[in-house]
Write an enzyme that holds these catalytic residues in place. Sequence first.
Site, PDB file in Angstrom:
ATOM      1  N   ARG A 159       0.932  -1.136   0.036  1.00  0.00           N
ATOM      2  CA  ARG A 159       0.109  -0.034  -0.121  1.00  0.00           C
ATOM      3  C   ARG A 159       0.847   1.366  -0.007  1.00  0.00           C
ATOM      4  NH1 ARG A 159      -2.581   2.965   4.569  1.00  0.00           N
ATOM      5  NH2 ARG A 159      -3.971   4.603   3.682  1.00  0.00           N
ATOM      6  N   HIS A 200      -2.854  11.027   0.752  1.00  0.00           N
ATOM      7  CA  HIS A 200      -2.429  10.900   2.114  1.00  0.00           C
ATOM      8  C   HIS A 200      -1.871  11.842   2.484  1.00  0.00           C
ATOM      9  CE1 HIS A 200      -0.899   7.635   5.173  1.00  0.00           C
ATOM     10  NE2 HIS A 200      -0.554   8.686   5.397  1.00  0.00           N
ATOM     11  N   GLU A 252      -7.378   8.468   6.646  1.00  0.00           N
ATOM     12  CA  GLU A 252      -7.551   9.293   7.817  1.00  0.00           C
ATOM     13  C   GLU A 252      -8.206  10.509   7.787  1.00  0.00           C
ATOM     14  OE1 GLU A 252      -3.882   8.616  10.075  1.00  0.00           O
ATOM     15  OE2 GLU A 252      -4.194   6.537  10.184  1.00  0.00           O
ATOM     16  N   ASN A 275      -7.195   1.751  10.009  1.00  0.00           N
ATOM     17  CA  ASN A 275      -5.913   2.038  10.700  1.00  0.00           C
ATOM     18  C   ASN A 275      -5.728   1.910  12.388  1.00  0.00           C
ATOM     19  OD1 ASN A 275      -5.155   2.444   8.084  1.00  0.00           O
ATOM     20  ND2 ASN A 275      -4.860   4.526   8.183  1.00  0.00           N
ATOM     21  N   TYR A 279      -4.035   1.497  16.042  1.00  0.00           N
ATOM     22  CA  TYR A 279      -2.795   1.613  16.686  1.00  0.00           C
ATOM     23  C   TYR A 279      -3.054   1.235  18.163  1.00  0.00           C
ATOM     24  CZ  TYR A 279      -0.622   3.100  12.617  1.00  0.00           C
ATOM     25  OH  TYR A 279      -0.040   3.381  11.131  1.00  0.00           O
ATOM     26  N   GLU A 287      -3.540  -0.228   8.099  1.00  0.00           N
ATOM     27  CA  GLU A 287      -2.056   0.187   8.845  1.00  0.00           C
ATOM     28  C   GLU A 287      -2.229  -0.462  10.161  1.00  0.00           C
ATOM     29  OE1 GLU A 287      -1.363   4.244   9.266  1.00  0.00           O
ATOM     30  OE2 GLU A 287      -1.876   4.856   7.126  1.00  0.00           O
TER      31      GLU A 287
HETATM   32  O1  LIG Z   1       1.385   7.514  13.098  1.00  0.00           O
HETATM   33  C1  LIG Z   1       1.732   6.273  12.393  1.00  0.00           C
HETATM   34  C2  LIG Z   1       0.727   6.550  10.975  1.00  0.00           C
HETATM   35  N1  LIG Z   1      -0.418   6.617  11.115  1.00  0.00           N
HETATM   36  N2  LIG Z   1      -1.288   6.704  10.279  1.00  0.00           N
HETATM   37  C3  LIG Z   1      -0.854   7.719   9.196  1.00  0.00           C
HETATM   38  C4  LIG Z   1       0.604   7.679   8.769  1.00  0.00           C
HETATM   39  O2  LIG Z   1       1.194   8.461   7.847  1.00  0.00           O
HETATM   40  C5  LIG Z   1       1.435   7.545  10.179  1.00  0.00           C
HETATM   41  O3  LIG Z   1       2.762   7.598   9.750  1.00  0.00           O
END
Ligand SMILES: OC[C@H]1NNC[C@@H](O)[C@@H]1O
Length: 447
Positions: free
Chosen positions: A78, A122, A167, A292, A294, A352
């Site tokens: 990706r 992005h 995002e 995504n 985390y 992600e």
């Molecule tokens: O913070 C880590 C990742 N989170 N999502 C978007 C990405 O561009 C970031 O690097």
Amino acid sequence: MSRGHAFPSGFIWGAATSAYQVEGYPLADGAGPSIWHRFAHTPGRVAGGATGDLACGHYHRFREDVALMAELGLSAYRFSIAWGRVLPDGRGRVNRKGLDFYLRLVDALLEHDIQPMVTLYHWDLPAALQERGGWLDPDSAVWFADYAQILFRALDDRVQAWVTINEPWVVAVLGHLEGVHAPGHRDAREAVRVMHHLLLAHAEACATYGALGRHQIGIALNLEPQHPASDSEADRAAADRRDAFINGWLLDPLFHGRYPEAMADIFGSAWPDFPSTEIDRIRCPADFLGVNYYSRGWVRDDPAVQPTGAARIERPNAPVTAMGWEVYPRGLTEILLRLKTQYGNPPVYITENGAAFEDSAPTAGRVEDPRRVAYLREHIGAAGAAIQAGADLRGYFVWSLLDNFEWAEGYAKRFGLFRVDPSDQSRLPKASAECYKDIIASHGAGL
Ligand SMILES: OC[C@H]1NNC[C@@H](O)[C@@H]1O
Ligand SMILES: [Ca+2]
């Protein structure tokens, strides 16, 4: 009796990056500057004054990086396309050399049987469009759909999965409410309209794709469960507000055709009465949802924190990554099962998942990163648990293939499976790269 493979055959194992974070040479070959080029070159905006001028040099090293991906056994990669390379002014004239870079990258991937998943946006909006008002301008949905159409026509025979916007929450909130990301605005009235226009842009691109595309298109959302730090009514209500602010603000219009009631409470007079015709348009028939993931939010009621009155606090003694984010794999299972029970169990890719840790210095050409190895194993296991419980999960992408430009944090936060040495941009495999290679080879068995 060995454990059943949680991962269906055909499950996609990938890694992810984005243009401004890895490519470098943002103005090469006729490319136009983006708002992140401008922002990073504004003193004080990025830690250590870092910029994406060099990044990982992926613009020139992409064949080397595709070879690394093939070595891992990735089935997909990706990446994002820098709008300003293709349309230096954001609209109108196509820069053929900019488009050719992405054609070459896609062909290199296909030569290695690696499926490209392309993110159209992005965060690197052409600066020329920001000068016209950027995402605050209602025309932005048309600008985006026109840009998307150029890429669909150029690449849809070779690209089978498209992500419209990465995002939108980060673009609206960090870029237009908190001002810590490009374009650095701090205005609630702007932020809520920017979010609306990003969702309309997604819908326009989906509609454009529906007319001429033959594969899949979706959007990638940062989703994060919110848990109250105590069972007090105040903390539970705060967690609910933060849940609407981070998760419902996107999921409800996309899947239910309405914004959460809580948005008007959170934003007060800044929240307009959006036309229902536009909200209906946002509920577009995308083919998949990118998640995504985390961490989770550990939330306490705190009137001083605007606009939610909810503070994300550190849970005492909780394991955290270098970003200060709690390591909480169960939150991934929770999010995936919530999509199943509350949002119609859509096809999902984890677009992600990964972690930054203070990696040790390389020894004998390798980086030992045991915490990232544990993080990946635990989170892939959590994804498998969601599949066992009926989630329609189609694939998993590690963030990130390479250590790269972590936005306002610069290069200090390393998320890569491969370490990139800033002095000579050499790539070194970390133990997590080897671990992920084994997970792919065994199709996630035993996790
Ligand atoms: O913070 C880590 C990742 N989170 N999502 C978007 C990405 O561009 C970031 O690097
Ligand atoms: Ca306009």
